[in-house]
Structures are given as C-alpha cells and as structure tokens.
Design a protein around this motif. Structure first.
Motif, PDB file in Angstrom:
ATOM      1  N   ALA A 154      52.479  -6.445 -47.140  1.00 55.23           N
ATOM      2  CA  ALA A 154      51.123  -7.122 -47.507  1.00 55.23           C
ATOM      3  C   ALA A 154      50.177  -7.085 -46.485  1.00 55.23           C
ATOM      4  N   TRP A 200      51.701  -1.595 -55.147  1.00 57.85           N
ATOM      5  CA  TRP A 200      52.257  -2.748 -56.128  1.00 57.85           C
ATOM      6  C   TRP A 200      53.189  -3.391 -57.305  1.00 57.85           C
ATOM      7  N   LEU A 241      50.669 -11.693 -53.576  1.00 56.70           N
ATOM      8  CA  LEU A 241      51.248 -10.279 -52.715  1.00 56.70           C
ATOM      9  C   LEU A 241      49.580  -9.375 -52.377  1.00 56.70           C
ATOM     10  N   CYS A 242      49.108  -9.671 -53.806  1.00 61.79           N
ATOM     11  CA  CYS A 242      47.150  -8.499 -53.368  1.00 61.79           C
ATOM     12  C   CYS A 242      46.609  -9.402 -52.931  1.00 61.79           C
ATOM     13  N   ILE A 299      46.747 -11.517 -50.790  1.00 62.26           N
ATOM     14  CA  ILE A 299      47.167 -11.290 -48.866  1.00 62.26           C
ATOM     15  C   ILE A 299      46.353  -9.671 -48.368  1.00 62.26           C
ATOM     16  N   ALA A 300      47.114  -8.341 -48.997  1.00 54.95           N
ATOM     17  CA  ALA A 300      46.209  -7.302 -48.725  1.00 54.95           C
ATOM     18  C   ALA A 300      44.815  -7.710 -48.985  1.00 54.95           C
ATOM     19  N   ARG A 325      52.328 -11.509 -57.620  1.00 52.35           N
ATOM     20  CA  ARG A 325      51.713 -10.306 -57.396  1.00 52.35           C
ATOM     21  C   ARG A 325      50.511 -11.350 -57.276  1.00 52.35           C
ATOM     22  N   ARG A 376      58.587  -7.186 -48.373  1.00 51.76           N
ATOM     23  CA  ARG A 376      56.898  -7.478 -49.228  1.00 51.76           C
ATOM     24  C   ARG A 376      56.553  -7.457 -48.904  1.00 51.76           C
ATOM     25  N   TYR A 377      56.392  -8.916 -47.768  1.00 49.05           N
ATOM     26  CA  TYR A 377      55.165  -9.652 -47.203  1.00 49.05           C
ATOM     27  C   TYR A 377      54.751  -8.725 -45.842  1.00 49.05           C
ATOM     28  N   HIS A 410      46.916  -5.630 -45.053  1.00 45.69           N
ATOM     29  CA  HIS A 410      45.713  -6.261 -45.255  1.00 45.69           C
ATOM     30  C   HIS A 410      44.625  -5.878 -43.561  1.00 45.69           C
ATOM     31  N   TRP A 428      57.128  -2.729 -55.579  1.00 43.01           N
ATOM     32  CA  TRP A 428      56.760  -3.915 -54.464  1.00 43.01           C
ATOM     33  C   TRP A 428      56.578  -5.694 -54.880  1.00 43.01           C
ATOM     34  N   SER A 429      55.224  -5.697 -56.211  1.00 44.05           N
ATOM     35  CA  SER A 429      54.935  -6.930 -56.259  1.00 44.05           C
ATOM     36  C   SER A 429      56.209  -7.599 -57.720  1.00 44.05           C
TER      37      SER A 429
END
Length: 510
Positions: free
Chosen positions: A54, A202, A214-215, A217-218, A211, A50-51, A58, A205-206
C-alpha cells in the motif's frame, strides 16, 4: 490412474464449491462483515507485506500525480508575458501571468535559459485537455488488462512511460506545438493506464476488514502528489527554469518505477519475502471471494446494473469537484488576492497536505465502523456524503467570503480534506459489489467520471471569459449541482452486496 484420481478430485471440489456458495458466510456475510474469531492474533499489521504494498503504491501515485499537474504550474513561465491582464480575465487554465508580481518584474523573475512561447489562452486549454483525451481511452481498458495479466506489469509499464514522457516534454516543446500535443496525448494514455490499472492488486491483497485503509493509503498518495507539485513546482520554475520541473518529477518517477518492479508482486503466493502466516492468512481469507476462473465479462449485466451506474454518476460529480480544485485553485487565489507564484504555490499546496493526512485517517475510520457492526453500505454512503456535500458547499461559499486569503485557503482546505472521504466510499465500492471484476469496474467508472476533466475547463473557461466575477460564482454553483445530483443518485441506488452477475457461476460437473 493417478491422473484420473486427480481429475476426479478436482471435479468433486468444483461441484462442492458451486453447490455450497454460501460456505464463506461463516467468515463473511453477504455484506462482507468479518467474524473476529477468524482473524489470527499473530498476523503482522502495519509492519507487513500488504501494508508495504500500500505504501509503495502510495508513493508511485504521488509520482504519477506530480507528472500529471506539473504543466499547470509551469505554464505561467512558459507563455509570453505580454498582455497579461487579458490573460487574467480570459485564460481558462493555469496561473495568471501577473502572479510573478507585476508586468515590470515578470521577465526578470524567470531564468534567462528558460524559453518562452506565445500561446494564447485557447492554445493553453488545448495543451491541458490533450492529456485528458489520452487518459479517458485507457482507464477502463487498463483495469480489465490488469485483471488478466497483473497489476505489476500494467502499472509498472505505465509509470515508466509516464516518467519517460515527462522527461521528454521540454524537448517536445522545442519541436513545436503539434509535437507537444501528441506527446501529451500519449502521456495521457500512460497516465490512464496507471490510474485505472492499479486496483486489480487489491483483489488478491486486501481483506474485507482492511480494504478501506489499504486502498486509502494507496490513493492518498495522489493528494500528497498534488501538494508536492504545487509547493515545489513554483520554486523550481522560479529558481532554475520550468524545464527542470519536468526533469525532476520525471527522474523521481523513474526511481519509483524501479522500486515498484522490485518490491511489488501480484498476489501473496508469488511474493518471495512474505511471511508464511501472512500468506496463509490472506489466501484463506479471500478464498471464498475471488475465483481463479477466467470467465468472460458480463457486459450486459454490468451496464444494466443501477448500483454500478450509481458509482459512475457519483464519481463523475466528485471528480468535477476535484478537477475544479486542482486546476483552478492557483488561478482563483491569484485572480482574487494577487499573490506571486511562489506564495501562490504554498497557499495552493497547503489544502492538499491536510487532505493527504485525512485521507489515510478516513480509511481507518471506515474499517473501525465496520468492526462496530455497521453495515458495509452504510459506511460507504456515510463516507461518500462527507466527501461530497460539505466539500462542494465550502467551494460555493468562496465568492461570498473572500475578504482575505486566509479565509479562502481555510475553505479550500476544508473542501480538500472532506473530499478525501470518498476514497473509502464510492471509489472502492466496486470491490464490494463485484470483487471478481472490480479492476475492470473501477477502471471503467473512472473512465466515465473523467469526462469531467474535459468538460470542466471548457465550461469554466466560458464562464470566466463572459464575466470574471460572476464566472466564478457560476462555476461553483454548477459544481455544487453536479455533485449533489451524483450524491443523491448514489444514496438511492448504491449497494454493497455482491451482485448476482458477479457471483460464481454454477457448474454441473459430477
């Protein structure tokens, strides 16, 4: 007989789910706080799929943004250098012509192979805004489409088309102004699909307690993209010609597009390389929040929702701030401090590098506050206030504290850095109030807020054409007023509870 048993089992499960809509509150409260005892200790963190998703998004966002703003940098070298002083006072977009160092050395600083065009400031404004017209048409639609057919297809196709059109932009310029504007509109359609269609991923996935990070980072890839384009665009243009800026950024986008299709999957269940523990962790954690039922969008309820409108209005004000900074930072630095294009690129890019780092940290801070039992709406509003009020205040102070470029860059840096906190605030709030429809809501809110990208050049150009000195002050005061209004509206009406119209519909099957 077997078919009948399976049918009865599905009916019973559906009935139990609808008759027990708050079963998930043992794991998550209405405001999505997480009970730590349900977080497995052996589930990987940063070194996880999941990371990885992200960070992939990104860098894809980085590529999209470089393709979006490269024209703002190259326009200096694309236009005829004659009458550069009048363009400095009346141009509504891009960098002033004399940022190359003066009327005598402007032609010499440009590679001979790069063609030059006689475009007035008004024509330049049309070229810039044509991208925005295309983007507005697809931001909301792409969010809905991604929720239906998947982010992998929508975003991947958008990145591919955007990269291809970036590569073809120099050719479109050779065919004439009309061809260039049409290309820019189509390019905007693809860009809008990418920016609006990426959030559906997301939904599956988040996790609630991850949340924000992750958001962010993207999304922080956008700030890094602005830094990359502003820093390298001037060097590329001055060294080998403006067409190569489009070739390089378009080629990089094609590479990231390939990586996207190889590495990204719409949900954990379909990912071939994800670990079993992480897959079970994500699927079980989100089981109570996102339904697999494909129900019609509650359009009337959405447009009657004050929490949703608070997101739209606040995002509009914040986007007004971002558009002003991204588009007019090079122009302001050049017009006030008279630096050349290379140094201008460095000074203009530095704030976005700091913003990139702080944007990622803001997501971690938001999740940290959630782990300390802060209410979700409190965290969202704190992040939004930090991203709006101080950021716009620093911009308003620029005309009064512009004695040297160090002060200007410092204030712009602080404004860019603080503005990134909104990524973990208002921009992902739709995931809280309606996780089932979040991709559509985020795309729609971005579509409405992106109207600012059309209004800002028009209004700023009018102010600067009237009086360059007071034009900047009027521009920045208007920015502050729009931003403050959106922030107050969000503070009053913003929520983080799942709205009634976004909850699972009750079924009566027995």
């Amino acid at each position: 007989m077997v078919k009948t048993i399976h049918q009865e089992r599905r009916n019973v499960m559906a009935t139990m789910t609808e008759l027990s809509p708050i079963e998930g509150e043992n794991k998550y409260s209405q405001d999505m706080q997480v009970d730590k005892k349900f977080i497995p200790s052996k589930v990987p963190g940063l070194c996880s799929t999941r990371y990885g998703l992200a960070f992939t998004l990104h860098f894809c966002n980085l590529s999209l943004v470089t393709q979006n703003i490269v024209m703002y940098i190259t326009m200096v070298a694309m236009v005829n250098s004659t009458d550069h002083q009048s363009q400095l006072n009346s141009s509504t977009e891009g960098l002033p012509i004399d940022s190359f160092g003066g009327p005598n050395n402007t032609p010499k600083s440009l590679p001979a192979r790069a063609p030059v065009y006689d475009w007035s400031p008004q024509v330049q404004g049309i070229i810039f805004s044509s991208l925005s017209y295309g983007m507005i048409l697809t931001l909301g639609l792409s969010g809905y489409l991604a929720g239906r057919i998947g982010t992998k297809r929508v975003f991947g196709f958008s990145l591919f088309v955007s990269s291809l059109l970036t590569l073809c932009t120099p050719l479109a310029v050779d065919f004439g102004l009309t061809t260039l504007i049409v290309t820019r509109v189509v390019h905007g359609l693809s860009q809008g699909s990418g920016f609006g269609g990426q959030f559906a991923v997301w939904e599956k996935w988040s996790l609630p307690h991850e949340r924000s990070r992750l958001c962010t980072i993207a999304l922080s890839g956008m700030a890094l993209g602005s830094f990359t384009a502003l820093l390298t665009g001037g060097f590329i243009t001055q060294a080998i010609g403006w067409p190569f800026a489009f070739y390089i950024f378009g080629g990089i986008g094609c590479v990231f597009c390939l990586l996207w299709f190889v590495l990204v999957y719409d949900d954990p269940a379909s990912h071939p390389w994800i670990s079993t523990s992480e897959k079970e962790y994500i699927v079980s954690s989100l089981d109570q929040q996102v339904s697999s039922f494909k129900e019609p969008l509650p359009i009337k309820a959405i447009f009657r929702s004050l929490p949703f409108w608070s997101i739209c209005i606040c995002s509009f004000g914040h986007n007004w701030l971002l558009i002003t900074i991204v588009v007019y930072t090079p122009t302001y630095i050049s017009s006030v401090h008279n630096v050349n294009i290379r140094d201008n690129g460095i000074l203009s890019a530095f704030p976005f590098l700091c913003a990139w780092a702080i944007g990622i940290m803001g997501g971690w801070l938001a999740d940290f506050l959630l782990s300390k039992n802060f209410r979700l709406i409190t965290v969202r509003k704190i992040a939004t206030v930090l991203g709006n009020l101080p950021a716009s205040a620093f911009v308003v102070a620029l005309p009064y504290l512009n004695s040297n470029y160090i002060t200007t860059v410092t204030f712009l840096t602080l404004s860019c850095v603080l503005s990134q906190f909104c990524q973990s605030g208002v921009y992902i709030n739709s995931l809280d109030i309606a996780p089932r429809y979040s991709s559509f809501l985020i795309g729609l809110s971005r579509q409405l807020s992106y109207i600012a990208s059309i209004l800002v050049p028009m209004i700023t150009g009018f102010f600067l054409s009237q009086d360059p000195e007071f034009g900047w002050k009027n521009t920045f005061f208007l920015l502050f007023g729009v931003n403050l209004f959106g922030l107050i509206f969000y503070i009053i009406f913003g929520e983080a509870d799942i709205q009634d119209w976004a909850k699972e519909r009750k079924l009566t099957r027995l």
